[in-house]
Write a protein that holds these residues in place. Structure first.
Motif, PDB file in Angstrom:
ATOM      1  N   ILE A 243       0.856  -1.192   0.000  1.00 25.33           N
ATOM      2  CA  ILE A 243       0.000   0.000   0.000  1.00 25.33           C
ATOM      3  C   ILE A 243       0.891   1.241   0.000  1.00 25.33           C
ATOM      4  CG2 ILE A 243      -1.956  -1.072   1.207  1.00 25.33           C
ATOM      5  CD1 ILE A 243      -0.940   0.188   3.776  1.00 25.33           C
ATOM      6  N   GLU A 244       0.313   2.370  -0.404  1.00 27.90           N
ATOM      7  CA  GLU A 244       1.030   3.638  -0.395  1.00 27.90           C
ATOM      8  C   GLU A 244       0.902   4.288   0.972  1.00 27.90           C
ATOM      9  OE1 GLU A 244       1.012   5.400  -4.910  1.00 27.90           O
ATOM     10  OE2 GLU A 244      -0.768   5.735  -3.680  1.00 27.90           O
ATOM     11  N   LEU A 245       2.002   4.817   1.451  1.00 24.64           N
ATOM     12  CA  LEU A 245       1.990   5.551   2.722  1.00 24.64           C
ATOM     13  C   LEU A 245       2.392   6.999   2.439  1.00 24.64           C
ATOM     14  CD1 LEU A 245       3.628   2.942   5.135  1.00 24.64           C
ATOM     15  CD2 LEU A 245       1.207   3.506   4.909  1.00 24.64           C
ATOM     16  N   GLU A 246       1.538   7.714   1.722  1.00 27.02           N
ATOM     17  CA  GLU A 246       1.801   9.126   1.448  1.00 27.02           C
ATOM     18  C   GLU A 246       0.498   9.813   1.069  1.00 27.02           C
ATOM     19  OE1 GLU A 246       4.291   9.997  -1.863  1.00 27.02           O
ATOM     20  OE2 GLU A 246       3.382   8.506  -3.170  1.00 27.02           O
ATOM     21  N   LEU A 247       0.492  11.131   1.264  1.00 25.29           N
ATOM     22  CA  LEU A 247      -0.666  11.933   0.867  1.00 25.29           C
ATOM     23  C   LEU A 247      -0.628  12.140  -0.643  1.00 25.29           C
ATOM     24  CD1 LEU A 247      -0.584  14.633   3.681  1.00 25.29           C
ATOM     25  CD2 LEU A 247      -2.428  13.002   3.296  1.00 25.29           C
ATOM     26  N   LYS A 248      -1.739  11.852  -1.295  1.00 23.09           N
ATOM     27  CA  LYS A 248      -1.771  11.999  -2.744  1.00 23.09           C
ATOM     28  C   LYS A 248      -3.017  12.778  -3.134  1.00 23.09           C
ATOM     29  CE  LYS A 248      -0.484   8.751  -5.516  1.00 23.09           C
ATOM     30  NZ  LYS A 248       0.837   9.227  -5.984  1.00 23.09           N
ATOM     31  N   THR A 334      -3.451  -4.109   3.826  1.00 24.70           N
ATOM     32  CA  THR A 334      -4.081  -3.163   4.745  1.00 24.70           C
ATOM     33  C   THR A 334      -3.308  -3.170   6.051  1.00 24.70           C
ATOM     34  OG1 THR A 334      -6.107  -2.602   5.942  1.00 24.70           O
ATOM     35  CG2 THR A 334      -5.666  -4.941   5.566  1.00 24.70           C
ATOM     36  N   VAL A 335      -3.390  -2.064   6.795  1.00 26.02           N
ATOM     37  CA  VAL A 335      -2.654  -1.990   8.064  1.00 26.02           C
ATOM     38  C   VAL A 335      -3.609  -2.105   9.254  1.00 26.02           C
ATOM     39  CG1 VAL A 335      -0.715  -0.686   7.160  1.00 26.02           C
ATOM     40  CG2 VAL A 335      -2.725   0.545   7.992  1.00 26.02           C
TER      41      VAL A 335
END
Length: 558
Positions: A243-248, A334-335
């Motif tokens: 998964i992406e861990l950044e604001l987009k 998912t986390v």
């Protein structure tokens, strides 16, 4: 009375058949063989292939050269296929199989020109091929059942024989040891090649290459705050994500209508709360290393650095798969509700400098036995060829572990099988005797080519080999070409070995390829199929439409 003309094939179709077509196919295959012939053996030359995209490849690996040549002749493509299958099946002997197939065709060309039916040659070749394979099996010696130290020494000799004909032959002892260590690090039951990685770092010398007993990959792109993260751990928890861990920003155009400006701040806060909740869930899982297939942004990098957690985003899928297999971690999408069971571990993690690159090293992995070879060298082409050479050696050692039978190399087994086939041919009546003799003569191409490539007189050396292999007591059965002196030597005693499976596969594939080409007596080719796709489609549409603007409709009749 005139007979009406019968048209079976589309206009423009070219048909070629009969003896002339068969000879043409044989000539095409022989032209391909002449291209790779000089690469055989320890003194073989290299080929420089420059493609239309500007890429330069320097190699003497038969499968690599055949693939890069982009051969278009339909019959000659059979040789490309058998070199690829030899590479996939046993990993070495790719040049041998192409040369052997070409020599079988060269020997039977005279028979075809004299009017012998191809099926008679095919029958004899198949019988000779089966006999040759049986003689190789009978002549093989098992190296299994030895104590570990002796077995390791024998495997190194097999690897050194394979590397002897490569660009890295000057350091064959160094790399033979590395190859045996790498294969020995794998699970003996499966010997899974996907758990054996190879990384290339330009700069330094060949002897700067090293083996990592675990997983190693190049440091990925990182954001500000990365240098504040710890670079070494012992027994860390490892979390793998997809998964992406950044604001987009939104990918699609979205419209939000607000009645109160304060609501805008609530939306912004919600986005930040979501990303912080994900990051906190990762930290609460107890993991000290977080790896993701997708991006880990600057916010996440700083967040993890403040909590002494190492992170890396955009990790290659192959590296993620090896880390998962080696450490026992499971890739999460998912986390939410992360359980301790999904985390992996290793004895030691560190980030180390290798040349101008930084590498992440995972060692002491408990779940799966894995290894990574880090190759160094002066130029990109040289490192690429070193990787191909080590791949061949790894496949040889892997096959020797699975099938521990070896035969004498240096053309010794070819000369011995050739002699036995000649003896067998004398007991056969009819034309088949000639064809089996031709098969036996074709096997001599390997020692002959080894002599030619080494700059020695092939006729003189082959006469010495025939005399040795004709000895009644069998003492000369393991004599082959000595490429160092131009004489003959007992190659088994000189530890020039190759797995019996390599030779069996080469003889079988070469025989089948020769028989396949001999069985083709007609080629049907439509020139339109060779045109670029756009032209072929335009031609087909024009022919179908008859020049009447298709798709525009027909004017109404008033």
């Amino acid at each position: 009375m005139m007979q009406p003309q019968i048209i079976l094939l589309r206009e423009g179709t070219d048909t070629s058949q009969g003896k002339a077509q068969l000879i043409s196919n044989i000539n095409a295959c022989m032209a391909v063989v002449d291209t790779v012939r000089t690469t055989l053996g320890p003194r073989g030359m290299d080929k420089l292939v420059h493609d239309d995209k500007g890429r330069v490849t320097i190699s003497n690996d038969g499968a690599t050269i055949m693939k890069l040549l982009e051969i278009v002749h339909p019959a000659a493509k059979v040789l490309v296929d058998i070199s690829a299958s030899q590479d996939a099946e046993v990993g070495d002997g790719t040049t041998t199989v192409v040369i052997l197939a070409g020599e079988l065709l060269r020997e039977c060309k005279a028979f075809v020109e004299e009017g012998v039916h191809p099926q008679a040659i095919i029958r004899a070749f198949r019988a000779a091929g089966a006999l040759a394979v049986q003689h190789v099996r009978d002549a093989s010696v098992s190296i299994g059942g030895k104590d570990p130290a002796e077995m390791r020494s024998l495997l190194q000799k097999c690897a050194a024989t394979s590397l002897n004909s490569k660009l890295v032959s000057g350091e064959r002892d160094f790399f033979a040891e590395m190859v045996v260590d790498a294969v020995s690090a794998l699970d003996v039951e499966t010997l899974d090649m996907s758990l054996l990685g190879t990384k290339k770092v330009q700069g330094g010398g060949l002897r700067d290459s090293f083996l990592v007993d675990g997983v190693a990959f190049k440091k990925t792109f990182s954001y500000a705050g990365f240098e504040m993260q710890p670079k070494a751990y012992e027994n860390p928890g490892i979390l793998l994500l997809n998964i992406e861990l950044e604001l987009k920003s939104e990918k699609e155009n979205a419209e939000v209508r607000l009645s109160d400006p304060a609501q805008y701040q609530e939306i912004v806060d919600a986005e930040w709360n979501i990303i912080y909740a994900k990051l906190q869930a990762c930290a609460d899982s107890g993991a000290k290393i977080v790896l993701s297939r997708l991006a880990i942004g600057d916010l996440a990098t700083q967040f993890f650095a403040d909590r002494d957690i190492f992170c890396a985003g955009r990790v290659a899928e192959e590296d993620m798969r090896r880390v998962a297999a080696a450490t026992g971690a499971r890739v999460q999408t998912t986390v939410s509700k992360l359980q301790p069971a999904v985390l992996g571990t290793c004895a030691k993690f560190e980030e180390a400098q290798v040349g101008a690159e930084r590498f992440n090293l995972f060692t002491g992995c408990p779940r799966a036995r894995t290894a990574t070879m880090v190759l160094r060298g002066g130029s990109e082409q040289f490192i690429d060829e070193a990787e191909r050479s080590l791949h061949d050696a790894i496949m040889i050692v892997r096959r020797a572990l699975k099938n521990a039978a070896v035969v004498a190399g240096g053309g010794a087994i070819d000369m011995e099988v050739s002699r036995q086939l000649r003896d067998h041919a004398r007991a056969i009546p009819g034309k088949a005797q000639l064809f089996i003799n031709a098969f036996a003569k074709a096997l001599e191409v390997i020692p002959r080519q080894l002599c030619d490539n080494s700059g020695f007189d092939a006729t003189d050396v082959l006469n010495k080999l025939r005399q040795k292999h004709a000895l009644k007591d069998g003492s000369g059965r393991n004599f082959g070409v000595d490429v160092s002196t131009g004489g003959v030597v007992d190659t088994y005693e000189a530890f020039v070995w190759e797995p019996a499976l390599v030779k069996i596969n080469a003889i079988t594939a070469a025989t089948e390829a020769a028989c396949l080409i001999l069985s083709v007596d007609e080629t049907v080719r439509n020139p339109r199929s060779e045109a670029p796709d756009g032209q072929a489609m335009a031609g087909a549409m024009a022919g179908r439409g008859g020049g009447r603007g298709r798709g525009r409709g027909r004017g109404m009749r008033r």
